[in-house]
Design an enzyme around this catalytic site. Structure first.
Site, PDB file in Angstrom:
ATOM      1  N   ASP A 470       0.836  -1.355  -0.024  1.00 43.13           N
ATOM      2  CA  ASP A 470      -0.010  -0.036   0.078  1.00 43.13           C
ATOM      3  C   ASP A 470       0.951   1.337   0.109  1.00 43.13           C
ATOM      4  OD1 ASP A 470      -2.250   1.398   0.111  1.00 43.13           O
ATOM      5  OD2 ASP A 470      -3.257   0.412   1.773  1.00 43.13           O
ATOM      6  N   ASP A 539     -10.517   2.114  -3.551  1.00 46.43           N
ATOM      7  CA  ASP A 539     -11.326   1.716  -2.218  1.00 46.43           C
ATOM      8  C   ASP A 539     -12.668   1.635  -2.302  1.00 46.43           C
ATOM      9  OD1 ASP A 539      -8.871   1.138  -0.846  1.00 46.43           O
ATOM     10  OD2 ASP A 539      -8.899   2.854   0.450  1.00 46.43           O
TER      11      ASP A 539
HETATM   12  C1  DGJ Z   1      -5.725   1.564   1.911  1.00 49.99           C
HETATM   13  C2  DGJ Z   1      -6.084   0.561   1.148  1.00 49.99           C
HETATM   14  O1  DGJ Z   1      -6.593   1.177  -0.306  1.00 49.99           O
HETATM   15  C3  DGJ Z   1      -7.092  -0.139   1.785  1.00 49.99           C
HETATM   16  O2  DGJ Z   1      -7.494  -1.249   1.024  1.00 49.99           O
HETATM   17  C4  DGJ Z   1      -6.552  -0.657   3.058  1.00 49.99           C
HETATM   18  O3  DGJ Z   1      -5.667  -1.586   2.738  1.00 49.99           O
HETATM   19  C5  DGJ Z   1      -6.222   0.463   3.848  1.00 49.99           C
HETATM   20  N1  DGJ Z   1      -5.103   1.343   2.914  1.00 49.99           N
HETATM   21  C6  DGJ Z   1      -5.275   0.021   5.229  1.00 49.99           C
HETATM   22  O4  DGJ Z   1      -4.856   1.218   5.719  1.00 49.99           O
END
Ligand code: DGJ
Length: 660
Positions: A470, A539
């Site tokens: 991430d 997300d």
């Molecule tokens: C952002 C990501 O896009 C989410 O899927 C998740 O992993 C969160 N970060 C976790 O902090």
């Protein structure tokens, strides 16, 4: 095929021709890019059709202005006043350059780019050497061809053969001049709202597609298209452009009063300046261009083939991806070994193949205010460590994956307290924060070593099958302590540092499946895909919004590159309730996952999920690699997948999307 006929260079793919010539002044004039034409037609092409500019190059023998000529490599100072590909501050402070043809090579293989990811297994490569004789600069223009996909890739290398240190203020990778205007389609967005398709007819002035945030960004994806008024999904002319790069990118489409167009792409010159010492060089990333006469679907099919076979990390190219359950929307930070084991058991019951433990497993991480950088297990949550949990998940019969965010640290972390000088920051107290975290100085070799060693430590046991990588904030207060006075090199050197780490770790662990993520789609690009074969595109897991996001990714990226999760309703981002079938229908076009608390799901829904997973696994390769098409009529959008005799078509009511 690449041919040199007299002073003409002709590059051909199965259905396209690209050609340029060396002029009597020694410059490269672009002649044509489009559907395949014959040699006779090539020699009828004209480079000097319209004459308006009055700054002529060598007026006596050559009464033409570069302003009116289609230039293969535009440079400033000698009459071409359109967007240039290069800007150099010469040692005397001047910026005029004059690049002329020197020699060429045709290679029967494709070279790799130094320090940057690039496409592989091209048919062959043309290298043109241009020289600025006054300053003694050399330019290498590289053209690679991918016959079957009608793709040409271009990259540029600048070599300072002078005895002076100079400044490179801009070096783009590609430009193409056209005798016509186009409609531009680009993809803009922000968090949980990636890839909105925008179309603009550019018939005057300039249209810019760029990122300035440090990563390729959701603000404007580096992929864009050009088309004509009559181009539709299945018919008409269109062109696709992309860049194998994960940092600040730049694309512009500029037009003149004579309805000519120049398209350029490359690293964004924004806050960019590289000092190049004698005998040093600079390599600009690889640009991708693709041409289709068969509409947007024709373009997408070619790009899908190209990316699947020539961009995506070779270890994973064409390989099937597992169906996973991700813990994020099920438990957010509130995870524990017990909860994860229970989730894994339920996942196994419905046929899911991998459990991914998302954020919250390390340091004192209970929310997003702390612990990035402290990559040791939180023993309160996982008393038996990563290995203990991994073994339990494997014993259940599932693969096991983890979440990391290696490029960042929380200020509230042991790591930051020990190494405050390893982050990018100008002033600790006035730093513009983003998700309570700061970006590590990847220009620093010690930082890169720390990141690699931490990963090696996690993966060395051989028990981790997957890593979600991430990246959750954009650059601010940009300052690399390592680069001292050369701060405008930071953005690009960061990305070079990132690629070094990605290359090293993916080479050492070729069987670990890496998934890129930038808070969703904030770093969705061909550079990332060269190492990590799939990316979490947003997300936003709401099926209705997600339809648009996936639909729009599909213009430039194959389904195997993005992962889609079926999540709980009401949806956590939009509050909308959509039935389970629709959620699956959307998520199944690509790599399928689930992201909800299966313990709370009713027996009836669990049974439906079991059937979905069974169907998906039965035709997994088809769902991930089938030939994809978009269609639209008055009432519906359609997604169609085909592969031999297997077909799947889903239709989505237009009204729902218009009123959402
Ligand atoms: C952002 C990501 O896009 C989410 O899927 C998740 O992993 C969160 N970060 C976790 O902090």
């Amino acid at each position: 095929m690449i041919k040199k006929i007299d002073n003409y260079f002709v590059i051909e793919t199965n259905n396209t021709t690209y050609c340029f010539m060396v002029s009597e002044t020694g410059h490269l004039f672009h002649l044509y890019y489009g559907k395949k034409i014959s040699e006779k037609e090539i020699f009828e092409l004209k480079w000097n059709t319209k004459q308006t500019g009055n700054t002529v190059y060598y007026s006596k023998d050559f009464p033409y202005s570069f302003e009116d000529i289609k230039m293969e490599f535009g440079f400033p100072g000698k009459g071409d006043i359109r967007e240039s590909l290069i800007e150099v501050t010469n040692s005397d402070g001047s910026f005029t350059v004059d690049f002329k043809y020197d020699h060429y090579e045709i290679l029967d293989y494709k070279k790799e780019l130094e320090g940057l990811p690039s496409s592989y297994d091209g048919n062959n490569e043309l290298v043109i050497y241009l020289r600025d004789y006054k300053h003694n600069y050399l330019l290498e223009l590289n053209y690679s061809i991918f016959d079957e996909d009608d793709v040409i890739t271009k990259s540029v290398k600048f070599i300072n053969e002078s005895t002076n240190t100079i400044k490179l203020n801009k070096l783009l990778s590609n430009s193409i001049d056209f005798d016509e205007n186009f409609t531009v389609t680009s993809f803009v967005g922000n968090w949980a709202n990636e890839m909105n398709k925008v179309t603009t007819k550019v018939s005057g002035g300039k249209y810019v597609i760029e990122s300035t945030i440090g990563s390729s960004s959701s603000r404007a994806n580096s992929f864009f298209m050009l088309s004509k008024d009559d181009t539709l999904e299945n018919s008409g002319k269109c062109l696709g452009f992309n860049l194998v790069y994960s940092g600040n990118h730049y694309g512009s489409i500029s037009t003149t009063a004579l309805n000519t167009t120049r398209v350029v792409q490359g690293i964004n010159p924004y806050m960019f300046e590289f000092e190049i010492e004698p005998n040093e060089s600079f390599v600009a990333p690889e640009a991708i261009v693709c041409y289709s006469e068969d509409g947007f679907n024709g373009l997408s099919k070619r790009l899908h083939g190209f990316i699947n076979n020539h961009i995506v990390n070779k270890n994973y190219a064409g390989k099937d991806r597992p169906v996973l359950l991700n813990s994020w929307e099920a438990n957010y930070f509130d995870i524990s070994e017990d909860k994860l084991v229970q989730l894994a058991k339920k996942a196994k019951e419905v046929g899911i193949e991998m459990l991914v433990m998302d954020d919250g497993w390390f340091g004192n991480r209970n929310d997003d205010t702390s612990s990035l950088g402290d990559w040791y297990v939180n023993k309160d949550k996982l008393p038996n460590g990563l290995e203990g949990l991994a073994n339990k998940i494997h014993d259940i019969g599932l693969k096991f994956g983890i979440w990391v965010e290696m490029e960042m640290v929380s200020v509230d972390s042991e790591f930051y307290r020990n190494h405050p000088d390893w982050v990018m920051s100008i002033d600790e107290d006035t730093h513009s924060e983003g998700r309570n975290q700061r970006i590590l100085d990847l220009c620093n070799p010690m930082v890169r070593k720390y990141i690699y060693d931490s990963l090696d430590n996690m993966l060395g046991s051989g028990l981790i099958d997957y890593v979600k990588w991430d990246y959750n904030r954009i650059f601010s207060d940009v300052y690399s302590p390592t680069l001292k006075t050369r701060q405008k090199e930071t953005f690009h050197r960061y990305i070079l540092g990132l690629y070094r780490i990605m290359k090293k770790v993916t080479s050492k662990y070729p069987n670990v499946l890496f998934e890129g993520c930038g808070a969703g789609g904030n770093r969705f690009d061909l550079g990332i895909l060269s190492y990590f074969p799939q990316i979490w595109g947003s997300d936003n897991t709401d099926a209705i919004t997600r339809f648009d996001i996936q639909n729009n990714y599909s213009y430039g990226y194959p389904l195997s590159c993005f992962t889609n999760h079926v999540s709980a309703v009401p949806n956590h981002q939009t509050g909308r309730t959509t039935n389970l079938t629709t959620r699956f229908n959307v998520a199944s076009f690509g790599n399928l996952g689930y992201e909800l608390d299966l313990i709370k799901v009713s027996g009836q829904e669990l049974e439906e999920i079991r059937k979905q997973v069974e169907l998906y696994k039965q035709h997994r390769h088809f769902f991930q690699y089938g030939t994809f098409e978009r269609e639209v009529d008055d009432k519906y959008y359609y997604w169609k997948l085909k592969d031999g005799n297997i077909q799947r078509s889903c239709r989505f009511v237009k009204k729902i999307f218009e009123n959402r």
